[in-house]
Design a protein around this motif. Sequence first.
Motif, short mmCIF file in Angstrom:
data_model
loop_
_atom_site.label_atom_id
_atom_site.label_comp_id
_atom_site.label_asym_id
_atom_site.label_seq_id
_atom_site.Cartn_x
_atom_site.Cartn_y
_atom_site.Cartn_z
N VAL A 134 0.83 -1.20 0.00
CA VAL A 134 0.00 0.00 0.00
C VAL A 134 0.87 1.25 0.00
O VAL A 134 0.62 2.20 -0.76
CB VAL A 134 -0.95 0.00 1.22
N ASN A 172 1.13 4.09 -3.05
CA ASN A 172 0.87 5.51 -2.83
C ASN A 172 2.04 6.38 -3.26
O ASN A 172 1.85 7.45 -3.85
CB ASN A 172 0.54 5.76 -1.35
N VAL A 221 -2.11 2.36 7.26
CA VAL A 221 -1.96 0.91 7.39
C VAL A 221 -1.76 0.50 8.85
O VAL A 221 -2.06 -0.64 9.23
CB VAL A 221 -0.79 0.39 6.53
N GLN A 234 -6.74 -4.30 -0.84
CA GLN A 234 -5.31 -3.99 -0.77
C GLN A 234 -4.79 -4.06 0.66
O GLN A 234 -3.59 -4.19 0.88
CB GLN A 234 -5.01 -2.61 -1.34
N MET A 235 -5.70 -3.96 1.65
CA MET A 235 -5.26 -3.93 3.04
C MET A 235 -5.58 -5.21 3.81
O MET A 235 -5.13 -5.36 4.95
CB MET A 235 -5.90 -2.74 3.76
#
Length: 220
Positions: free
Chosen positions: A14, A18, A78, A143-144
């Motif tokens: 992640v 970014n 996160v 994604q997490m």
Amino acid sequence: MQQLTVPPDLAKSVIRSNMTLICIFIPVLWLPNIPLLINALSNQDEGNATIPLLMLSLFLLLSVALVLGTWLLARLSVRKTRIEFGDGQYRFVNWGSHDRSVSAASIERAVLVEQMGLSGTNPTHHLIVLGRQGERLTHFVGQMFYRSQFHAVVQDMQANGAAVNVFNEPITPPQLRAIDRRLLSWRRAYPFLFALAIIGPLLVLVIIALIIVFGFITQR
């Protein structure tokens, strides 16, 4: 209570994603201003390029701030994002968006989407929870979290009486929103239109302001 957090390997992915996006965005943001800066520098007398150099320094500082800010926000996201559940109670912490605690009785249904991309990203799994008052309680993107983590939460909700819908086939954001508008906001269903609506006018204003400033500088 069980607590599901962002796994370390997904957290790194992640943050990396970014940083890649912001490094692509910065050149695109400043590209329209390069000709103006070159023109201002070329019209300065030798030893009198202070203002254009200050503008260039400002651009660089803003770029560094954007990169550092993106890195910091991604790390916080996160670290703070998690799902807690047990005994018919749920807490959804989607850092930067919401921190919501609900009971099983307030959940209308949980929706698992196995393959859907958002904003041009690769298709992944999603967990969306709708409340009995017509609201969207939370939306977590794959994604997490692993699929197994989402399935554990959904199974617990189903055991506590919540309805469950699963979309196993690939689906697009507009298609999901067409099924039920509560599942996805319009800005996530149509991200490029949303970006144009927000960034377009701001970019035009910035360019106009820079044209006025550099026009004033070159006339001195």
